[in-house]
Every structure is written in C-alpha cells, then in structure tokens.
Design a protein around this motif. Structure first.
Motif, PDB file in Angstrom:
ATOM      1  N   CYS A 154       4.470  -2.078   9.332  1.00 51.50           N
ATOM      2  CA  CYS A 154       4.171  -2.289   8.231  1.00 51.50           C
ATOM      3  C   CYS A 154       2.818  -3.437   8.174  1.00 51.50           C
ATOM      4  O   CYS A 154       3.170  -4.361   8.780  1.00 51.50           O
ATOM      5  CB  CYS A 154       5.080  -2.839   7.044  1.00 51.50           C
ATOM      6  N   CYS A 177       0.799  -1.403   0.027  1.00 53.39           N
ATOM      7  CA  CYS A 177       0.045   0.020   0.263  1.00 53.39           C
ATOM      8  C   CYS A 177       0.884   1.081   0.043  1.00 53.39           C
ATOM      9  O   CYS A 177       0.319   2.415  -0.450  1.00 53.39           O
ATOM     10  CB  CYS A 177      -0.984   0.008   1.154  1.00 53.39           C
ATOM     11  N   CYS A 180       3.617   2.995   4.734  1.00 54.17           N
ATOM     12  CA  CYS A 180       4.882   2.911   5.566  1.00 54.17           C
ATOM     13  C   CYS A 180       6.188   3.442   4.951  1.00 54.17           C
ATOM     14  O   CYS A 180       6.975   3.450   5.399  1.00 54.17           O
ATOM     15  CB  CYS A 180       5.064   1.572   6.197  1.00 54.17           C
TER      16      CYS A 180
HETATM   17  S1  FES Z   1       3.412  -1.215   2.649  1.00 56.31           S
HETATM   18 FE1  FES Z   1       1.406  -0.913   3.393  1.00 56.31          FE
HETATM   19  S2  FES Z   1       1.864  -0.701   5.589  1.00 56.31           S
HETATM   20 FE2  FES Z   1       3.756  -1.022   4.613  1.00 56.31          FE
END
Ligand code: FES
Ligand code: FES
Lengths: 160, 722
Positions: A135, A100, A103
């Motif tokens: 993460c 996503c 983080c």
């Molecule tokens: S890539 Fe989604 S929280 Fe780390």
C-alpha cells in the motif's frame, strides 16, 4: 490456444472460450467486466490483483486462466451478499482502512483468506499475512485494526 | 503519556464551546489522537482574500460555479480537485456545508469533471483545503447571504431578523415562518449576487468543520465499485501497449513489428517516437508489443547513482538568496564552534499502486477522456492539442486516482491515448505497465544541501549559511532565532533550474516537494549542533527558537511523546525534529532500534504534533499523518532509484522496496489548533519531517550520523562508530 474453460465466479457458473494461457486478471477485467481486481505490478509483487481461488488467495496477474478450470473464484464484487457487506468490508469502512483505495480489494481478499484459516489472528499474524500486499498510501495501521475488528465481529456472528 | 518537562497546551483552552466539545468527541477515536486547543498567539492570520487570490485568476468569481441547490433541497458541490486518497471529497463538502448552513449529508459532490466543475490548476501542494477551501467557503457564504435576501422578500421579514439552519431560513421572532433553500431557488440558477462579499465564519462558530467526518469514498472502495481510469470501458475500445526504450536518451533507429502484427487483431502504430501495439485485450496488446524488435542508438548519458552528485554540483543553477539577515562574517566571529556539513538525497519514485492510465474516446469531432491525473483541466488542454481540436470540445472526467503524490501532474499517457485514438479513429486506453511507470516517472530529484553553521559557547546558533541544490525553496528557510543567516537556493523545487539535462530523466513534485530534503538537512544539522553543544535536542531547539507557534508545537510533541531530556547519542534511539510546511507547523519524535551488526533499523514508535490552524476533518488528518509517516519510512530507509547510462535499474517492487506491514511503527498524531492562523493542508506536512526525525533517532541510537538518504543498512554500517 483458445479452449472452453468453466469455473464458478462469485457463486455463478461461467463458461468462456479463451486462450488458456491468458492471465486471470485480464480476463476478469475485460471479458468478465469485473474491475475490482487491480493491476499494480503484473509480476506478483504487490497483491492488488488478489482474488480467492478455492479458498486460497491467488495473484491473478500470475494465474493463467486454465489453472482455475473447475474451481471457485471469489472477487471483491462477490463478497457482498444480498446487499449486505462482509464484516471485513464493514471493518475497512469503519476504520477508514483505505486512502486511494487501489490496494484495498487485494487487502480485503487477502484478509478474507487469512481469517478463514485463522479466525483469531494476533496483530503479528495479520502483519505476516499481509506482508506482501503493498500500500503506497500508508494505510497499514488501519488495515490491521480493521482485520482485528472483522475477526471479532465474525466470531460474534458465529456465536450468535 | 506522561512527562511534565514541557508543560503547555491542554490548560490553555480558549474556545471552550467548539474545542472542548470537539475534544470529548475525539477521545472516542483510535490512533492515539489528542486534540489540544490553545490560546491564540500574537500574530495575524493571512487575509482570506489574499489566499483566494492565490487560487489563481482563472478560478471563477461567480458562486454558482461551485454549488447548486437542487429542487429536492440537496446541494451539489463542484470542484476541479480530484480524489487521490487524500480525502478531498470528504473535506470539501464540509467546508461548503459550514458556510451555507446545510447538513453535510445533504451535500453531493462532483469532482474533476471539466464540463461541470470550475477551472482548477491541479490537486497539488496541499491546496485543497488551504487555497481552494477559502474559495469554496466564500462562494457558499455569498450564496447564503443571497438566499437570506431572497427569503426576506418572500417572507416579508427584514434580513436582520432572519436566521439560517439546515438549509432553511426562518424568522427569529416566529420560527414557524420559514422557507427552505429549495423553495427559494426552485431548481434554478441563482442570478443575484451579494452587494459585498460576506466574511467567512470564525473558527469559534464552526459547527461542521473541525468535527470528524467519515470518508465518502469508503464504501465504494471497500466493495470494488470505485472506478479508476483503467477501469473505464466503452464500446469498440482498444488497449494500447507502448514501446519503452531501453534507456533515457536512447534514440530509436529501426523497428521490425512483423511478428507483433502477425498476432490476430493486433495493429501496430508508429507516430514519431511513439510506437504502440493495439488490441481489444490489454494483455494481448502487451504481449504483442513485447514482440516488436527495435534497435536504438545507445543513450549518451554517462551518469549513474554514484557519480550523480558530482554532476549535479557542477550543473546547478546560480544561487539566489531567498532569506538573509545580519552578517555572516560577523556571525563567524561570534562562533566558538563551526560545523560544515553536506547532505545528499537520492532520486525517489512515486510508485503509486495505480499506474498512469487514460482512455480517450473521440466522437463527432469532440472527445471524452478519463484520465488518472492530478490536473484534469491540464489534461483537457493536452488531449485537445494531441487531437488537434479546440479544448472546449474535450470533456475530461476524472475517476478516482489510485495515488498521485505529485507524480500524476503531467498527462503524457493521455496525450499518447489521444494520438492513438486520432490515428485509429477508435477509443484508446493506455495503462502503463509497472516497468513503464518506473521508467517514465518524474522522480523526486536527487539533491545536495551544504550548511555551514556556528555555535556560541552558550549553545546559541550564531550563524547559518545554507545552500540547497536541486530541491528548491520550499521549507529551505530556517525559522530559528539566528542573528546572522542566509539561505541560498540553486534550482527549483521540482529539480529543474539547472543546466538542461542535469538530471538523466524526468523529475518533478513528490509529496512535500523539496521539503523532504530541506527539512532532513536542516534538522540533521540542528541535531549535530545540539550534540556538539552537549544539550538535549529538544532543549536545544527551544533555546534557539523564538517563534511561539513553533515552540508550542515542539513542547507539545515532546510532552506527548514522553521525551526525556538527554544529550545525544544517548543510546536510547529517540530523535526529534520540527518543521514548517506551507503554513503547517509540526514536530515529530521517534524511537528506533538499530542492529549494530547488520545496520538494520526497526522503528518502534513515532509521534507527530501537527498544527494546521484548524483541522477541518480531524479523522482525515490523522489518516493523512499516519499515511505520511508510513510512506516516509521508505524514503528514509530504502527508497532510491538505481540507474546507469540512462537505464533505470529498478523497474518493479522486487528491487524498489516500499514500506510494508513489518516496517510499521506505532504512530500517534496530536492535532494542535491555532484558530487565528489560516487553515493549511494535512496531506503532506508529516512526510516532510519523517526522514529528519528518523535520521536523528538513528544517531541517538548508535552514534551513526547519516549524511545521505536513504539510510540503508550498508550506509549505517559504514558510519557506525567502531
Ligand atoms: S490505499 Fe492507496 S495504495 Fe493502499
Ligand atoms: S498486479 Fe498482481 S501482484 Fe501486483
């Protein structure tokens, strides 16, 4: 109390009239228009808001802006130089060390500070150094690989 | 990896063109990836059309809704799916490129924009590839046929003689006679349609799908340029901080907002139960909201994380048999041993690092909204009704979503932003605090599974009586060759379906809804039976399986793991499990070490053998499997929402522990292919097996069988054999 505060941000001088108690994260994300540092927990637990202040990784959600007076701040937006990505960024892309991506800025900047102090980290050093960066997507394996690759790349660049 | 105990796989390559080449290619990848291509099994795939129908009636039939050929020859792919990290934006263009015969690099993507993209029900349940994929491919295939017809007229060459490559149609007899898609379309909408829907390509003909493809979002995410809903700024916007009640069920009596309103520039708005402080700086709004003094009637809830299971058992919906065969009473007669178990699973939070956020900007009777949601089209309706305008006047734009996992399927924050925007007449952004996020989360429901099963003297399972409360049907049905069996489901997959108020707060879908609980319970029970029979857990499964596809994934998993047969608990700490999740077949093996003094578990390595038909993007699939295993460690060992009387006790990551770097085992993914089966998802299956395989590994390590998740050190110490 609103006061004048100066510092350098990604190499450029900044002067603000701002309440010195406000947290650096919010000032970055609003007045300064840099949204790469993320709000994840607001209490210093996740590392998504990490920026570099005078070489040290700092959780910007916990840093009143008056504490950075006169200091040098590096955010994810400042890592790229003249259109060229930093080797850590390149390595994160190569290893797809993000899902996503929420983080990711914090991971990259924490790794940046880690490599500055320890240019040849072991896998264990990397795990320890990133232990408090959370993460949720589970990219940890890739992040470790990316930091190892970046370290090797940076070493090569120095030797060149 | 060695071990010839369960030979299979590699030898049976059928598809030497695609599969072999692909395999060589994949050898260069990290992560211990191995691709095994195998002989087609007997069995039929689901019809693509059937799948397309499941995509929902509202998905448009006209292929123009999904793609557009630009004057410059680039193709734009439109999808109502969103990118929450699962790789949708990387995998979908591959599917379009495959059928349209264009290079993936010439495909651009527009995601989750409700003005531009075809209607979509939401990015949930591994549907991107499994259900939307066939729709998108069908659209691209039809467009290709139409383009060839157009080329035939233009070039004056019969269709049969035409071939397509890289976005151009050429004459097989005279390849220099050709016309590009861009020349045919000239930037216009394609008005014609194919007389009949063309078939989709067979996996053996894939040129794009099945090859590793780099993430399209990597650069934006590595540079901080990727925008999420909370990053969007529009002129004149206000940030809202919303008052959070102390407990679920607590009723607001009075508020005194005077000290909040005394802060310069702050406005406090009350609309029923919605109380918000607004300011042009988010942190100032937050600080002001903290100054609001509010009095509440206490919550009537008397539930807590200890008494919840009794309560759930009393309040479950009536049972519904979703599968049965044979006769349980007959089965009981055949059993030499009968084992009855009850498994409990706790409430678990989604805990995406991005909290829910939304910005709603009303303008001239219309509105634009940027929402972190898995369901932009639902957000459009929600925002419209909150604003009291027709939904056609709401435009939802979906930025990147910072993790959803099922937790961002509703849009309460968008509704709040819309209400506040309506009241103030300004654009309003709501971004939840972490405490709000925990408090308002729609948790994975706590659940109970009762299993009674019997074993004959030869190690065959002869009956299986399964009842699940509050985790629902998904993955509840056993797939072993058990002559007498019944599966009863009480309540739905999202925790609903019981008495109203069965749960003291919201519950909902959580990555692999229901399946985490069902698979943990079933595969634990299978292990218990194996131990009772004195048979190695893998051997026991193979003995009781007849489904060839499942047996294969079990054999391959065991083989690649280097599984050495032994009766559990062997003290070595190796566990095994297999599962089916929405069409994906998988097995997992794990090795753990348990510190008997503290009850702490260290997971050393995990392997997943994963068969999702054809893997559209192997790179992305491996990433998803790693992510699933890593995330699943939390629900296995630590994650559990603590609560009492409506109060949620875990409000940040200090007490609610999610997996960290130090927890990380070595993870290997083995992609197994079954080209004759429909393509299924990769974003969820591996997490649904994680808790099961780890519970079995813990048992093998120390003889502690855990009937409740998470397997905290205390719980492990409690059941350690003395
Ligand atoms: S890539 Fe989604 S929280 Fe780390
Ligand atoms: S937002 Fe600063 S540490 Fe989480």
């Amino acid at each position: 109390m609103v006061e004048p505060i100066q510092f350098t941000l990604n190499g450029k001088p900044v002067r603000l009239e701002v309440d010195g108690e406000r947290m650096l994260l919010w000032v970055l994300r609003t007045e300064l228009g840099l949204t790469g540092a993320k709000y994840g927990c607001g209490e210093g637990f996740c590392g998504a808001c990490t920026v570099i202040v005078d070489g040290e990784p700092v959780r910007s959600c916990q840093a009143p802006i008056k504490t950075v007076r006169g200091k040098g701040i590096l955010t994810i937006e400042g890592l790229e130089r003249d259109g060229k990505l930093h080797p850590i960024q390149e390595a994160f892309i190569k290893h797809e060390a993000m899902q996503c991506g929420f983080c990711t800025s914090g991971m990259i900047l924490t790794a940046y500070a880690l490599l500055a102090k320890n240019p040849r980290p072991t896998e264990k050093d990397i795990r320890d150094g990133l232990e408090d960066n959370l993460c949720r997507c589970g990219t940890h394996t890739r992040v470790i690989q990316a930091v190892l690759t970046a370290a090797a790349e940076m070493k090569r660049a120095v030797q060149r | 990896m060695s071990g010839d105990n369960y030979p299979d796989g590699d030898r049976n390559e059928v598809n030497p063109t695609g599969a072999l080449r692909r395999r060589d290619f994949l050898k260069t990848l990290g992560g211990g990836l191995i691709v095994v291509a195998t002989l087609p099994l007997a069995g039929e795939g689901l019809l693509q059309e059937q799948q397309a129908r499941r995509g929902g009636q509202s998905a448009p039939a006209d292929f123009n809704a999904y793609l557009r050929v630009g004057e410059d020859g680039r193709v734009t792919c439109y999808t109502g799916k969103i990118e929450q990290g699962q790789g949708a934006m990387t995998v979908l263009p591959l599917m379009l490129a495959e059928e349209l015969e264009v290079a993936p690099s010439t495909v651009d993507l527009v995601l989750g924009d409700t003005d531009l993209c075809p209607y979509d029900g939401g990015t949930v349940g591994s549907q991107c590839v499994r259900i939307f994929g066939p729709l998108l491919r069908a659209a691209a295939a039809e467009a290709r046929v139409v383009l060839v017809e157009m080329a035939s007229e233009k070039l004056n060459v019969p269709v049969e003689r035409l071939r397509v490559k890289d976005g151009a149609v050429y004459d097989l007899a005279k390849p220099e006679t050709k016309v590009t898609y861009a020349q045919l379309v000239q930037g216009k909408r394609i008005e014609r349609h194919a007389a009949a829907k063309p078939p989709l390509k067979a996996p053996a003909d894939f040129k794009v799908m099945g090859w590793p493809a780099p993430r399209r979002d990597a650069r934006e995410k590595a540079t901080g340029r990727a925008k999420y809903a909370g990053d969007i700024r529009v002129p004149g916007m206000l940030y809202a901080s919303i008052l959070r009640p102390p407990a679920h069920g607590a009723k607001l009596k009075t508020i005194d907002a005077s000290s909040a309103e005394a802060v310069a520039g702050v406005r406090v708005v009350r609309d029923g139960d919605l109380v918000a402080a607004l300011h042009e700086q988010p942190d100032v709004a937050l600080a002001a909201a903290a100054k609001i003094k509010a009095a509440y009637d206490p919550s009537p809830s008397v539930l807590d994380d200890k008494n919840i299971f009794d309560h759930l058992i009393k309040n479950a919906a009536p049972g519904r048999a979703v599968a049965q065969g044979g006769d349980l009473a007959e089965g009981a007669k055949l059993a030499a041993t009968t084992i009855e178990s009850t498994f409990l699973n706790s409430y678990v939070a989604h805990a995406s690092i991005e909290t829910h956020a939304a910005l709603v900007e009303p303008k001239d009777g219309k509105a634009t909204a940027w929402v972190s949601t898995q369901a932009p089209f639902r957000a459009k309706e929600d925002v419209a009704s909150a604003l009291g305008i027709p939904s056609k006047d709401v435009h939802v734009i979906e930025p990147y979503v910072g993790g959803g996992f099922g937790g961002k399927s509703g849009n309460p924050q968008a509704v709040q932003a819309a209400k506040l925007a309506k009241i103030t007449g300004k654009p309003v952004q709501v971004m939840r605090t972490r405490a709000d996020e925990f408090f308002l989360d729609t948790f994975r429901p706590a659940a109970v599974v009762n299993i009674k099963s019997g074993l004959a003297a030869d190690g065959k399972i002869v009956f299986w009586d399964y009842e699940v409360l509050f985790a629902g049907e998904r993955s509840s049905q056993q797939f072993y060759a058990i002559p007498h069996h019944r599966t009863v489901v009480r309540g739905d997959t999202f925790g609903g379906g019981g008495t109203t108020g069965a749960h003291p707060f919201g519950t909902g879908a959580w990555r692999g809804p229901g399946s985490n609980t069902n698979i943990y319970a079933r595969e634990s029970q299978i292990d218990i039976l194996a131990a009772k029979a004195g048979i190695d857990p893998v051997e026991f499964r193979l003995l009781n399986l007849s489904d060839e596809r499942m047996k294969r994934v079990v054999r391959i998993g065991a083989d690649k793991f280097g599984w050495k047969p032994a009766k559990a608990p062997s003290g070595r700490g190796t566990g095994f499990a297999c599962a089916e999740y929405l069409g994906t077949y998988l097995s997992a093996a794990a090795e753990v070490a348990v510190d008997k003094a503290t009850g702490k578990v260290k997971v050393i390595r995990m392997l997943c053998a994963h068969d999702s038909g054809v893997t559209v993007n192997p790179d992305g699939a491996v990433l998803q499997i790693e992510g699933c295993f890593t995330m699943g460690l939390g629900a296995a060992f630590a994650e559990e929402v603590h609560f009492k009387n409506g109060e949620v006790k875990d409000l940040n990551f200090d007490t609610y522990q999610i997996p960290r770097f130090s927890w990380l085992p070595k993870i290997e993914a083995v992609l197994v292919e079954s080209p004759q089966f429909p393509i299924s998802g990769v974003g969820e299956p591996a997490i649904t097996i994680t808790q099961a395989v780890l519970a079995n590994a813990v048992f093998d390590a120390c003889g502690a069988r855990l009937f409740r998740l998470p397997m905290t050190p205390e719980r492990i110490r409690e059941v350690l054999p003395k």
